[in-house]
Design a protein around this motif. Sequence first.
Motif, PDB file in Angstrom:
ATOM      1  N   PHE A  74     -13.223  64.828  66.899  1.00 23.69           N
ATOM      2  CA  PHE A  74     -13.477  64.532  68.311  1.00 23.69           C
ATOM      3  C   PHE A  74     -12.715  63.291  68.770  1.00 23.69           C
ATOM      4  CE2 PHE A  74     -17.605  66.893  67.585  1.00 23.69           C
ATOM      5  CZ  PHE A  74     -17.240  67.988  68.352  1.00 23.69           C
ATOM      6  N   LEU A  75     -12.601  62.304  67.871  1.00 27.19           N
ATOM      7  CA  LEU A  75     -11.908  61.078  68.241  1.00 27.19           C
ATOM      8  C   LEU A  75     -10.399  61.275  68.387  1.00 27.19           C
ATOM      9  CD1 LEU A  75     -13.870  58.477  66.081  1.00 27.19           C
ATOM     10  CD2 LEU A  75     -13.796  58.604  68.571  1.00 27.19           C
ATOM     11  N   SER A  76      -9.880  62.391  67.867  1.00 23.06           N
ATOM     12  CA  SER A  76      -8.449  62.663  68.023  1.00 23.06           C
ATOM     13  C   SER A  76      -8.088  62.908  69.494  1.00 23.06           C
ATOM     14  CB  SER A  76      -8.032  63.877  67.183  1.00 23.06           C
ATOM     15  OG  SER A  76      -8.582  65.070  67.710  1.00 23.06           O
TER      16      SER A  76
ATOM     17  N   THR B 213     -14.313  45.153  64.429  1.00 25.23           N
ATOM     18  CA  THR B 213     -15.494  46.011  64.555  1.00 25.23           C
ATOM     19  C   THR B 213     -15.550  47.002  63.394  1.00 25.23           C
ATOM     20  OG1 THR B 213     -15.301  45.879  66.971  1.00 25.23           O
ATOM     21  CG2 THR B 213     -16.771  47.575  66.089  1.00 25.23           C
ATOM     22  N   ASP B 214     -16.715  47.181  62.815  1.00 23.65           N
ATOM     23  CA  ASP B 214     -16.899  48.097  61.688  1.00 23.65           C
ATOM     24  C   ASP B 214     -17.263  49.490  62.217  1.00 23.65           C
ATOM     25  OD1 ASP B 214     -17.515  49.486  59.413  1.00 23.65           O
ATOM     26  OD2 ASP B 214     -18.889  47.988  58.594  1.00 23.65           O
TER      27      ASP B 214
ATOM     28  N   LEU C 170     -19.546  52.939  65.560  1.00 22.36           N
ATOM     29  CA  LEU C 170     -18.487  53.910  65.820  1.00 22.36           C
ATOM     30  C   LEU C 170     -18.265  54.078  67.310  1.00 22.36           C
ATOM     31  CD1 LEU C 170     -16.477  55.910  64.629  1.00 22.36           C
ATOM     32  CD2 LEU C 170     -18.270  57.662  64.668  1.00 22.36           C
ATOM     33  N   TRP C 171     -19.317  54.038  68.090  1.00 21.41           N
ATOM     34  CA  TRP C 171     -19.189  54.205  69.534  1.00 21.41           C
ATOM     35  C   TRP C 171     -18.343  53.091  70.151  1.00 21.41           C
ATOM     36  CZ3 TRP C 171     -20.791  50.313  72.783  1.00 21.41           C
ATOM     37  CH2 TRP C 171     -21.613  49.340  72.213  1.00 21.41           C
TER      38      TRP C 171
ATOM     39  N   ALA D 282     -10.730  52.199  71.176  1.00 21.27           N
ATOM     40  CA  ALA D 282      -9.577  53.077  70.968  1.00 21.27           C
ATOM     41  C   ALA D 282      -9.158  53.736  72.282  1.00 21.27           C
ATOM     42  CB  ALA D 282      -9.903  54.145  69.925  1.00 21.27           C
ATOM     43  N   ILE D 283     -10.143  54.149  73.081  1.00 23.17           N
ATOM     44  CA  ILE D 283      -9.851  54.743  74.389  1.00 23.17           C
ATOM     45  C   ILE D 283      -9.179  53.701  75.294  1.00 23.17           C
ATOM     46  CG2 ILE D 283     -10.888  55.653  76.504  1.00 23.17           C
ATOM     47  CD1 ILE D 283     -13.025  56.967  74.695  1.00 23.17           C
TER      48      ILE D 283
END
Length: 460
Positions: A64-66, A118-119, A124-125, A131-132
């Motif tokens: 999904f993160l791709s 950030t870990d 993750l959110w 990343a976005i």
Amino acid sequence: MADTQQHEIRTERNLFQALKVYGHPRVVGMAFLGFSAGLPLMLVGATFTAWLRDLGVDLAAIGFLSWVGMAHSIKVLWAPVVDRLELPVLTRIFGRRRSWMLAAQVTIAIGLFGMAITDPTENLWLVAGLAIMTAFGSATQDIAIDAYRVEAVKRERQGAMAATYVGGYRVAMLIAIAGALNIAGFSNWTIAYGAMALLMGVGISTTLIIREPEVVVDRMTLSMEQRVADYLATTRHQGALRDFLAWFIGAVICPFADFMKRFGAMALVILIFVATFRISDIFMGVMAQPFYRDLGFSLSQIGNITGAFGLAMTLTGAAMAGVLVARFGVTRMLIFTAFMAPATNLTFAWLATIGPETYGLVIAIIADNITGGLAIGVFIAYLSSLTNTAYTATQYALFSSLMTLPGQFLAGFTGVLAEAVDWVWFFIITAGIGTPAIVLAFVLARYANPDRINRPGMSG
């Protein structure tokens, strides 16, 4: 004998003049801007997914993160904002293009630094959000740099600008993958992403040094925008609605109306050509790595030959593009690369017949990567010639999005095709997919010759 000597002297002089194009300050600066553009791409792509998997993030989440990388494919949606919206304070100090470049580069650096500290296993959110933020900053930087590249120099230097841009871009991608992975292996991912954030200083420094391009709006564009102003002066809409309509028509409608008016019936042909030019390369590229493994090449062979050596060949092709466009013009080189790009896919069909021979892989990579670098450099110069500097960001974003989207969509079916036929026929078919682009290149040479396109507002 005397005539022969004179011819040789003229040839050497022409070649020297063509090579001098790389000494132009803006051509040199483009290499560093290319580096800044190429660095974040893999850091929210392949390197990002490697980091997540290394930390044990499940495959579904990684998949999904791709989607983060899709920002580059849809950048045309906010390109009009970059084209027309002035940034408070920054635009007044740095100008229209440099202000957006600087803002985007700072956004990328902050995003990468935030990811570094950030870990993902705990937040993750938050990493996804950063990343976005980095991806949209990267896509926005692309819009601004593309516009600057088109506006900064005349047509004969566009090939060299494209070549140095591609060179810097590819070097940055190598650092963002191999460099980041090696740093993470020797230390940790925090150090790796922190180092990449610091490297964005290359782009920031370059943006602060370069000059804003001088843009002249041509008479036809002024006339079209005057008609918009006249319409708005008589409309019943007032206040915020009127202001929005003025911006929307000028930023979104006018760029497309300008393109259609300048090229008329050939506009659709040009758009189809842009959409098909790189299809064979993209279509073939998705299956390249599985093909190497199926053939029996080791990971070290693939990495060494297709990695650093392949990069060197791509940079060689890109450098050749700058010289050849300056020497022979865009039209002849566009026809040549439209033919050669799919034709070199046949070297992989040949490789499939001889098996895992190192010399065969070397020959295929030389042919494919030199031609690929040459084709990209020439095509960027061509796309630059299509734009009106009054709407550079919007029009170029349209072309660059259209250049990759069809190929990326069709590439999803490459696995099905590869399973249905053997590798030899797979590469023959991918070569055949490039035929429409070859035909259209000849059509454009006849009816919309790139070397005769008068790009409005062209700078020095």
